[in-house]
Design a protein around this motif. Sequence first.
Motif, PDB file in Angstrom:
ATOM      1  N   ILE A 174      52.090  32.776  42.701  1.00 47.61           N
ATOM      2  CA  ILE A 174      52.097  33.513  43.964  1.00 47.61           C
ATOM      3  C   ILE A 174      51.463  32.671  45.073  1.00 47.61           C
ATOM      4  N   GLU A 175      50.342  32.039  44.749  1.00 46.29           N
ATOM      5  CA  GLU A 175      49.667  31.202  45.745  1.00 46.29           C
ATOM      6  C   GLU A 175      50.520  29.994  46.112  1.00 46.29           C
ATOM      7  N   GLN A 176      51.139  29.386  45.119  1.00 48.40           N
ATOM      8  CA  GLN A 176      51.975  28.211  45.367  1.00 48.40           C
ATOM      9  C   GLN A 176      53.195  28.568  46.217  1.00 48.40           C
TER      10      GLN A 176
ATOM     11  N   PRO B 264      50.540  40.845  46.693  1.00 45.88           N
ATOM     12  CA  PRO B 264      50.692  40.410  45.298  1.00 45.88           C
ATOM     13  C   PRO B 264      49.360  40.458  44.548  1.00 45.88           C
ATOM     14  N   ARG B 265      48.282  40.165  45.231  1.00 46.53           N
ATOM     15  CA  ARG B 265      46.949  40.192  44.607  1.00 46.53           C
ATOM     16  C   ARG B 265      46.603  41.595  44.108  1.00 46.53           C
ATOM     17  N   CYS B 266      47.022  42.624  44.858  1.00 46.33           N
ATOM     18  CA  CYS B 266      46.766  44.013  44.449  1.00 46.33           C
ATOM     19  C   CYS B 266      47.423  44.323  43.110  1.00 46.33           C
ATOM     20  N   TYR B 267      48.646  43.827  42.927  1.00 49.80           N
ATOM     21  CA  TYR B 267      49.345  44.054  41.665  1.00 49.80           C
ATOM     22  C   TYR B 267      48.613  43.379  40.513  1.00 49.80           C
ATOM     23  N   LEU B 268      48.176  42.149  40.743  1.00 46.74           N
ATOM     24  CA  LEU B 268      47.421  41.433  39.708  1.00 46.74           C
ATOM     25  C   LEU B 268      46.118  42.150  39.387  1.00 46.74           C
ATOM     26  N   ASP B 269      45.423  42.621  40.411  1.00 48.44           N
ATOM     27  CA  ASP B 269      44.162  43.333  40.202  1.00 48.44           C
ATOM     28  C   ASP B 269      44.371  44.615  39.409  1.00 48.44           C
ATOM     29  N   GLU B 270      45.462  45.324  39.689  1.00 53.45           N
ATOM     30  CA  GLU B 270      45.736  46.563  38.950  1.00 53.45           C
ATOM     31  C   GLU B 270      46.028  46.269  37.484  1.00 53.45           C
ATOM     32  N   ILE B 271      46.773  45.222  37.222  1.00 51.65           N
ATOM     33  CA  ILE B 271      47.061  44.851  35.827  1.00 51.65           C
ATOM     34  C   ILE B 271      45.771  44.488  35.110  1.00 51.65           C
TER      35      ILE B 271
ATOM     36  N   LEU C 298      43.026  39.462  16.566  1.00 48.52           N
ATOM     37  CA  LEU C 298      44.363  39.424  17.153  1.00 48.52           C
ATOM     38  C   LEU C 298      44.339  40.029  18.549  1.00 48.52           C
ATOM     39  N   ASP C 299      43.597  41.132  18.709  1.00 45.69           N
ATOM     40  CA  ASP C 299      43.491  41.748  20.017  1.00 45.69           C
ATOM     41  C   ASP C 299      42.865  40.782  21.026  1.00 45.69           C
ATOM     42  N   GLU C 300      41.862  40.046  20.607  1.00 47.41           N
ATOM     43  CA  GLU C 300      41.212  39.078  21.496  1.00 47.41           C
ATOM     44  C   GLU C 300      42.174  37.937  21.837  1.00 47.41           C
ATOM     45  N   GLN C 301      42.949  37.491  20.867  1.00 40.31           N
ATOM     46  CA  GLN C 301      43.941  36.444  21.143  1.00 40.31           C
ATOM     47  C   GLN C 301      44.994  36.946  22.124  1.00 40.31           C
ATOM     48  N   LEU C 302      45.460  38.167  21.939  1.00 38.63           N
ATOM     49  CA  LEU C 302      46.438  38.751  22.847  1.00 38.63           C
ATOM     50  C   LEU C 302      45.838  38.888  24.240  1.00 38.63           C
ATOM     51  N   LYS C 303      44.621  39.359  24.319  1.00 32.04           N
ATOM     52  CA  LYS C 303      43.953  39.500  25.613  1.00 32.04           C
ATOM     53  C   LYS C 303      43.868  38.146  26.322  1.00 32.04           C
ATOM     54  N   GLN C 304      43.514  37.116  25.600  1.00 33.56           N
ATOM     55  CA  GLN C 304      43.408  35.792  26.214  1.00 33.56           C
ATOM     56  C   GLN C 304      44.767  35.283  26.696  1.00 33.56           C
ATOM     57  N   ARG C 305      45.809  35.554  25.934  1.00 32.78           N
ATOM     58  CA  ARG C 305      47.163  35.162  26.361  1.00 32.78           C
ATOM     59  C   ARG C 305      47.575  35.919  27.621  1.00 32.78           C
ATOM     60  N   LEU C 306      47.276  37.219  27.655  1.00 31.55           N
ATOM     61  CA  LEU C 306      47.610  38.017  28.830  1.00 31.55           C
ATOM     62  C   LEU C 306      46.847  37.534  30.060  1.00 31.55           C
ATOM     63  N   LEU C 307      45.571  37.242  29.881  1.00 29.13           N
ATOM     64  CA  LEU C 307      44.779  36.735  31.004  1.00 29.13           C
ATOM     65  C   LEU C 307      45.301  35.386  31.493  1.00 29.13           C
ATOM     66  N   ALA C 308      45.740  34.547  30.567  1.00 35.10           N
ATOM     67  CA  ALA C 308      46.322  33.251  30.952  1.00 35.10           C
ATOM     68  C   ALA C 308      47.623  33.456  31.717  1.00 35.10           C
ATOM     69  N   GLN C 309      48.437  34.414  31.282  1.00 41.52           N
ATOM     70  CA  GLN C 309      49.682  34.704  31.991  1.00 41.52           C
ATOM     71  C   GLN C 309      49.401  35.243  33.392  1.00 41.52           C
ATOM     72  N   LEU C 310      48.395  36.097  33.516  1.00 43.37           N
ATOM     73  CA  LEU C 310      48.023  36.620  34.830  1.00 43.37           C
ATOM     74  C   LEU C 310      47.531  35.506  35.744  1.00 43.37           C
ATOM     75  N   GLN C 311      46.762  34.590  35.186  1.00 41.78           N
ATOM     76  CA  GLN C 311      46.283  33.446  35.970  1.00 41.78           C
ATOM     77  C   GLN C 311      47.463  32.599  36.442  1.00 41.78           C
ATOM     78  N   GLN C 312      48.451  32.402  35.573  1.00 37.86           N
ATOM     79  CA  GLN C 312      49.634  31.626  35.953  1.00 37.86           C
ATOM     80  C   GLN C 312      50.418  32.350  37.050  1.00 37.86           C
ATOM     81  N   MET C 313      50.538  33.670  36.926  1.00 38.26           N
ATOM     82  CA  MET C 313      51.223  34.439  37.963  1.00 38.26           C
ATOM     83  C   MET C 313      50.499  34.296  39.300  1.00 38.26           C
ATOM     84  N   GLN C 314      49.178  34.358  39.265  1.00 38.03           N
ATOM     85  CA  GLN C 314      48.399  34.209  40.490  1.00 38.03           C
ATOM     86  C   GLN C 314      48.634  32.832  41.108  1.00 38.03           C
ATOM     87  N   GLN C 315      48.639  31.803  40.291  1.00 40.27           N
ATOM     88  CA  GLN C 315      48.902  30.454  40.797  1.00 40.27           C
ATOM     89  C   GLN C 315      50.313  30.345  41.375  1.00 40.27           C
TER      90      GLN C 315
END
Length: 114
Positions: A31-33, A57-64, A12-29
């Motif tokens: 921000i870029e868009q 914005p990249r700094c915030y993503l990196d900190e998360i 479950l922790d790995e699934q949550l981690k993957q969801r969080l990473l996907a959300q961060l990737q979407q946030m990065q996209q």
Amino acid sequence: MGSAKDGTTSMLDEQLKQRLLAQLQQMQQDIEQLNIQEEEFSDWFDDSLFRSDALTPRCYLDEIRSNLRALEQLCSESRRQWLAQRLADQMSALYQGIRWFSERPRKATAQSRK
């Protein structure tokens, strides 16, 4: 909920981690868009939420992302809970900031039509 011995909790922790990473990737996209420039994004958040040296914005993503990695390595349950809450607060604030920024031009356009 499973125990650490049967591997269910870590899955479950790995699934949550993957969801969080996907959300961060979407946030990065997002921000870029939106092409958010440093001067448009500076000082969005209180220093208690993000480090004071975060300038883009990249700094915030990196900190998360850094906090997410730290969460995987911590031993103390109280520290894990604190960091998990911090991650949730940071992601929520960044999401709201991106949402505000993405809706801002539409609001300005709607007001200019009045």
